[in-house]
Design a protein around this motif. Sequence first.
Motif, short mmCIF file in Angstrom:
data_model
loop_
_atom_site.label_atom_id
_atom_site.label_comp_id
_atom_site.label_asym_id
_atom_site.label_seq_id
_atom_site.Cartn_x
_atom_site.Cartn_y
_atom_site.Cartn_z
N VAL A 41 0.85 -1.19 0.00
CA VAL A 41 0.00 0.00 0.00
C VAL A 41 0.88 1.24 0.00
CG1 VAL A 41 -1.84 1.24 1.19
CG2 VAL A 41 -1.71 -1.26 1.36
N ASP A 42 0.72 2.08 -1.00
CA ASP A 42 1.44 3.36 -1.06
C ASP A 42 0.54 4.48 -0.57
OD1 ASP A 42 3.53 5.08 -1.50
OD2 ASP A 42 3.26 5.18 -3.67
N GLU A 43 1.14 5.63 -0.24
CA GLU A 43 0.40 6.80 0.27
C GLU A 43 -0.44 6.41 1.48
OE1 GLU A 43 1.06 9.68 -0.76
OE2 GLU A 43 1.91 9.45 -2.75
N ALA A 44 0.13 5.61 2.35
CA ALA A 44 -0.62 5.06 3.47
C ALA A 44 -1.05 6.12 4.48
CB ALA A 44 0.20 3.98 4.18
N GLN A 45 -0.40 7.28 4.48
CA GLN A 45 -0.76 8.32 5.45
C GLN A 45 -2.16 8.86 5.22
OE1 GLN A 45 1.55 8.85 3.03
NE2 GLN A 45 0.56 10.40 1.80
N ASP A 46 -2.73 8.64 4.04
CA ASP A 46 -4.05 9.18 3.74
C ASP A 46 -5.15 8.12 3.75
OD1 ASP A 46 -3.60 11.95 3.48
OD2 ASP A 46 -2.64 11.64 1.54
N LEU A 47 -4.87 6.96 4.34
CA LEU A 47 -5.92 5.94 4.46
C LEU A 47 -6.99 6.40 5.45
CD1 LEU A 47 -3.77 2.68 4.68
CD2 LEU A 47 -5.26 3.35 2.79
N SER A 48 -8.24 6.07 5.15
CA SER A 48 -9.33 6.35 6.07
C SER A 48 -9.55 5.15 6.99
CB SER A 48 -10.62 6.63 5.28
OG SER A 48 -11.04 5.45 4.60
N VAL A 49 -10.42 5.31 7.97
CA VAL A 49 -10.72 4.21 8.90
C VAL A 49 -11.28 3.02 8.14
CG1 VAL A 49 -12.22 3.50 10.80
CG2 VAL A 49 -11.07 5.72 10.89
N SER A 50 -12.26 3.25 7.26
CA SER A 50 -12.89 2.14 6.54
C SER A 50 -11.90 1.47 5.59
CB SER A 50 -14.11 2.64 5.77
OG SER A 50 -13.76 3.64 4.84
N GLN A 51 -11.02 2.24 4.97
CA GLN A 51 -10.03 1.65 4.06
C GLN A 51 -9.04 0.78 4.82
OE1 GLN A 51 -8.62 5.29 2.33
NE2 GLN A 51 -10.01 5.18 0.59
N LEU A 52 -8.62 1.24 6.01
CA LEU A 52 -7.69 0.43 6.78
C LEU A 52 -8.35 -0.85 7.29
CD1 LEU A 52 -4.80 0.26 7.81
CD2 LEU A 52 -5.55 1.38 9.92
#
Length: 294
Positions: A41-52
């Motif tokens: 997973v790239d750009e992981a700093q912008d993951l949301s709760v549901s995406q994680l």
Amino acid sequence: MLDAVRGRLHAEGFVTRAEIFTRLADQLESRKHPPFEFIVVDEAQDLSVSQLKFLAGLGGKRPNSLFFAGDLGQRIFQQPFSWKSLGVDIRGRARTLHINYRTSHQIRMQTDRLLGPEVADVDGNIEERCGTVSVFNGPAPTVQTFKSEQEENEAVAAWLADRSREGVMPHEFGVFVRSDAELDRARTAVALAGPPFKTLDEHVETTGGQISIGAMHLAKGLEFRAVVVMACDDEIIPLQSRIETVADDTDLEEIYNTERHLLYVACTRARDHLLVTGVEPGSEFLDDLQISAP
């Protein structure tokens, strides 16, 4: 209010993006064999709760099944939250990369002043920003404020023309502003310079032979030889309308952090040349950009 919105969405047969990821995560929990063995997973700093939650489901609690790459200094789309509480614990398993291949030493050194020497997440993971090395040099960034928008436009146009004479092609330029409200200022400046331009939309597609103009949040993931970040005025960045919604000091700190990160993202789209401008009084962040390194 939120329950009413959810009820109306359900009644009309609509599903939010977040709900899609949540449903997928629930389905993955019931599977014996997740569809993938490993996920990067790239750009992981912008993951949301549901995406994680969804990615945690894909991982299926298998060791080393998930690999995340990201930069906390570029978190501009999501409020911070605990990854550990969702079953993704990276404490003691993260490390910071310290070689920068994309941005010149001079641009990296100056833009890093927008952020602290360390950036931490909710779970206590610390990202150390000191000790990074760029693999090439370039001219120092220019930071300027002007008495009027007209003066700023003329200066930006002259800078674009100078870089063009040095061999920078139109599609190698990016011009960014805080939000759509300042786009006309960018268009005026670029029109004075002469080359054709394109205003970026949510598809973020650059076009050969045209200068790209856009709001700062669209700069994410892009790269240009030369970048102008303009209209950095007081009350524009940090955006005054966001500050006025603050309920407590914690919220205020988070707004300031995300506004700094947004300016940082826009500035670090530049590989070789960077110009940052505003109309007096300029953004308080410009003072940080111009402070000499200790």
